[in-house]
Design a protein around this motif. Structure first.
Motif, PDB file in Angstrom:
ATOM      1  N   ASP A 215       0.839  -1.194   0.000  1.00 33.47           N
ATOM      2  CA  ASP A 215       0.000   0.000   0.000  1.00 33.47           C
ATOM      3  C   ASP A 215       0.880   1.252   0.000  1.00 33.47           C
ATOM      4  N   ALA A 216       0.271   2.338  -0.390  1.00 33.35           N
ATOM      5  CA  ALA A 216       0.970   3.628  -0.354  1.00 33.35           C
ATOM      6  C   ALA A 216       0.923   4.177   1.068  1.00 33.35           C
ATOM      7  N   PHE A 217       2.113   4.530   1.621  1.00 34.84           N
ATOM      8  CA  PHE A 217       2.226   5.092   2.967  1.00 34.84           C
ATOM      9  C   PHE A 217       2.735   6.532   2.863  1.00 34.84           C
ATOM     10  N   LEU A 218       2.016   7.444   3.499  1.00 29.53           N
ATOM     11  CA  LEU A 218       2.457   8.828   3.583  1.00 29.53           C
ATOM     12  C   LEU A 218       2.381   9.278   5.034  1.00 29.53           C
ATOM     13  N   VAL A 219       3.479   9.811   5.557  1.00 26.06           N
ATOM     14  CA  VAL A 219       3.514  10.351   6.913  1.00 26.06           C
ATOM     15  C   VAL A 219       3.340  11.858   6.809  1.00 26.06           C
ATOM     16  N   ILE A 220       2.377  12.394   7.562  1.00 27.54           N
ATOM     17  CA  ILE A 220       1.967  13.788   7.407  1.00 27.54           C
ATOM     18  C   ILE A 220       1.982  14.479   8.762  1.00 27.54           C
TER      19      ILE A 220
END
Length: 781
Positions: A215-220
């Protein structure tokens, strides 16, 4: 006091002062020496700690760090303390002490003390608390030693010889502090490095998982919405590198952003509630696609970190759309299906309750004789015919109307263009007209028609099931109508009551045989030239315990539909055989008993064996039984019907074609099938004195029967005029109310003996002529 005494006192005083001063000097010297020893110990400890710490800093995060530090420690101790032996011992779960790292001590050294090693100072100078250790160390050649124990670890420092005083470690009690401090620092250092190693491993594992995730992981940063990190899968998902992802706001990638909804999701995620949503994104090239996104908070709320997980679900959405299409679409005709129509009908009912002026109607259409088309021309051609019919029906509808195929040969039409019964009939006639034109499929011209049930919606309908039920009831009412015109029926509540009555009747019918509620009545078959009885037709009657006598036309069709006719037919034939035997024993010239066979019985290839076995059980000769068969009974499977009738005829049973003239009346049937009698239907007899054409038809049938050597029996004779006409035309036999209604067996026997209609036959000698006409065989009367 004299001077001598005074001088002695002075000498004693100064001697005492000198002694006290000397003692003070000795104590000061001792304390200074002890301070120097403590300072030396502290310097030793600091030196060893500094060296060990430096060595630990040079070590990598290799898994062997504990091993190397232990080796370095014992080497440093031997070098700096100038001792013969330094060892790190570990306590096993069983309590034994084994060597982990050692210099000057065999690695095979093992000690199993009788008591736990105390975590208290212990030296060679004090009484050892573990006797086994003293003996074991002496066995290793050690003379002086001390140890420190903590947390299952033991640090042993020892010497094999008498050491000089200038050596750093003299094995005094105070030297115990060196061992304790060094062991404590070593254990703390190991613990620190293990924690650092675990942290590093966790960081590596996190990165591996982060980058290898499907899956696509983005830390924001949840407060500023700034992108902090993104894995490769996230970059591939939108077709942009990390720098481009950071440059553009997250809202940019949404295809149709609902900012208010997203702010709510954002706040809920920061509060600790995981959010999940399906939405459409745009790639870097502007291509829209579906994703499933989750927002999860990482760590405490004040940190404000969010993890956004994205997954491309475009293929799943496409599959769902296809499933949705097929879930509400008939695969053959591509028309909507039952599920679709159910929803539309549900919405129409709800709208009518909300809008009193809204009107609509439901049409239930069932093709006539479609089963015959399928069986004669094949299912493939039948399927193509259904597609054509669906197209024709669709062409009859107005914009906003809906059509659906329920399955088989059934269609539903929902029209909101209907304002009343007249408009509904107009649409039904339009559909009938569309189906009246023959369909050409694979060069085959097919004629078809349909029966249509119509329900006009009103506020009493709350659920679609009720409307579907009533439309189905109306359709069956239309199917019962004779002729090919106006094969539609408008539902009224009386039809529903009739359907409920049929359901109750079917329930009672299933129990009637068990309760012996059926009885047989017998109607005489009379020779029309003499008036004598040739035989009796056995007719079943149902004496219902609540409703009284139920007419045959009320329960026989129901028995046919439910296949209860098979059990009922066996009962009728068995009772008829029993009565025929009784009459044969009582009469020298017994009457023949006619029994009707159902078309359902001809679906069995063993019909001849079954009937033969049944008559044999009752000891009834086949010559006493005449089996009556309608044209429709042999149409379903003519080959099987012919084989069964030939087998029955070979066993000696008489065969009659019943209701001749009401079906196809194919002359080939008369020639092909082994009929002995032809029974002219009552519909001809009723009109024979009123319609010259009907009389001509009956005359033609009589002449045809004579040509084919068949016997004629006319049904439904009710007046002397009908009798006279039939006699004039040469009809050999007949039955009807003119002679007698069906009666019980005892009354039938009295009719056989008395002939109460004798006055109708006044010409002498007609009896012999009638015998000849009806066959004149032994046993005929």
């Amino acid at each position: 006091m004299d001077e001598t005494q005074t001088g002695q006192h002075a000498i004693d005083f100064y001697r005492h002062q000198y002694d006290e001063l000397g003692a003070r000097l000795l104590r000061a010297r001792h304390e200074l020496r002890a301070a120097r020893r403590d300072a030396a110990r502290q310097r030793l400890i600091a030196r060893i700690v500094q060296r060990l710490y430096a060595l630990a800093g040079e070590e990598t995060t290799d898994e062997r760090v504990d091993q190397s530090l232990g080796e370095h420690l014992v080497a440093l101790l031997v070098e700096i303390l100038q001792i013969d032996c330094a060892a790190l011992l570990a306590q096993t779960p069983a309590g034994a002490l084994v060597v982990e790292h050692a210099l000057g001590l065999e690695t095979s050294f093992r000690l199993s003390p009788s008591a736990p090693v105390p975590e208290q100072p212990s030296t060679r100078l004090t009484a050892p608390r573990v006797p086994e250790m003293s003996e074991a160390l002496r066995a290793q050649g050690l003379q002086h030693w001390l140890w420190a124990a903590h947390g299952g670890k033991v640090l042993l420092l020892a010497h094999r010889r008498q050491q000089p005083l200038e050596m750093p470690l003299t094995f005094e009690n105070g030297d115990q502090a060196i061992a304790e401090a060094i062991l404590g620092f070593y254990l703390a250092l190991i613990e620190q490095r293990q924690a650092a190693q675990a942290l590093e491993n966790a960081r590596i594992d996190y990165r591996i998982l982060f980058e290898s995730a499907q899956d696509a992981f983005l830390v924001i940063d949840g407060h500023s919405a700034r992108l902090l990190d993104a894995n490769l899968q996230a970059q591939h998902l939108v077709g942009a590198d990390f720098a481009e992802l950071q440059q553009r706001a997250l809202i940019y990638w949404l295809d149709d952003p609902d900012l208010i909804a997203w702010r709510r999701r954002w706040r809920r995620a920061l509060a600790g509630r995981a959010e999940q949503v399906e939405c459409r994104l745009r790639s870097a090239t502007g291509q829209p696609f579906w994703v499933e996104m989750s927002l999860v908070r990482i760590g405490p709320a004040k940190r404000g970190r969010l993890l956004l997980i994205g997954r491309d679900i475009s293929k799943r959405k496409e599959a769902e759309e296809r499933l949705r299409h097929y879930a509400f679409r008939d695969e053959l005709t591509q028309l909507p299906n039952r599920a679709f129509m159910y929803r539309r009908l549900e919405a129409a009912i709800q709208r009518q309750h909300q809008e009193p002026g809204y009107r609509f109607a439901l049409f239930f259409l069932d093709l006539d004789r479609f089963k015959t088309i399928n069986e004669s021309l094949g299912h493939s051609l039948g399927d193509r015919l259904l597609v054509t019919i669906g197209q024709r029906l669709s062409a009859c509808l107005e914009a906003g109307d809906h059509i659906a195929r329920l399955g088989g040969d059934e269609f539903l039409i929902l029209s909101d263009q209907i304002t009343g019964a007249d408009a509904a009939e107009v649409l039904a006639q339009r559909m009938e007209q569309a189906l009246r034109t023959p369909c050409t499929v694979n060069g085959q011209e097919i004629f078809t028609s349909a029966s249509i049930g119509i329900v006009l919606a009103n506020r009493r309908y709350q659920q679609p099931e009720a409307m579907l039920r009533d439309a189905d009831i109306a359709m069956y009412q239309a199917k019962r109508r004779e002729g090919r015109e106006r094969r539609y029926a408008l539902f009224d509540p009386a039809m529903h009551a009739r359907a409920l009555a049929d359901m109750e009747l079917e329930r009672d019918l299933r129990r009637a045989l068990e309760r012996d509620e059926f009885v047989l009545n017998y109607q005489p078959i009379v020779q029309l030239d003499s008036g004598r009885i040739k035989g009796f037709e056995a007719l079943v009657r149902w004496r219902h315990p609540e409703h009284g006598l139920v007419p045959p036309d009320r329960f026989i069709p129901l028995a046919e539909e439910t296949l209860l006719i098979l059990d009922l037919s066996r009962f009728i034939l068995g009772e008829a055989c029993h009565q025929a035997v009784v009459w044969a024993e009582a009469c020298a010239d017994p009457p023949v008993v006619s029994v009707n066979l159902s078309g359902r019985q001809f679906i069995s290839q063993q019909i001849a064996d079954e009937i033969g076995d049944l008559t044999a059980q009752h000891g009834c000769p086949s010559s006493l039984i005449n089996l009556e068969i309608t044209e429709s009974a042999i149409l379903t499977d003519k080959e099987m019907a012919l084989a069964g009738m030939q087998a029955l005829h070979a066993q000696g049973f008489k065969l009659s074609m019943d209701d001749f003239g009401t079906g196809y009346s194919s002359l080939s049937y008369l020639h092909q099938f082994p009929f002995d009698y032809i029974k002219i239907d009552r519909s001809f007899v009723n009109r024979i004195t009123e319609d010259a054409r009907t009389e001509a038809i009956v005359a033609a049938i009589v002449r045809l029967a004579e040509t084919l050597e068949k016997q004629i029996i006319a049904e439904g004779i009710e007046t002397p005029e009908q009798l006279a006409t039939l006699q004039r035309l040469g009809c050999g036999g007949g039955q009807g109310y003119l002679f007698s209604r069906p009666v019980d067996a005892a009354s039938a026997m009295r009719l056989f003996q008395d002939l109460p209609w004798r006055a109708l036959f006044t010409q002498p000698g007609r009896g012999l002529a009638a015998d000849a006409a009806l066959g004149g065989e032994a046993g005929d009367g």
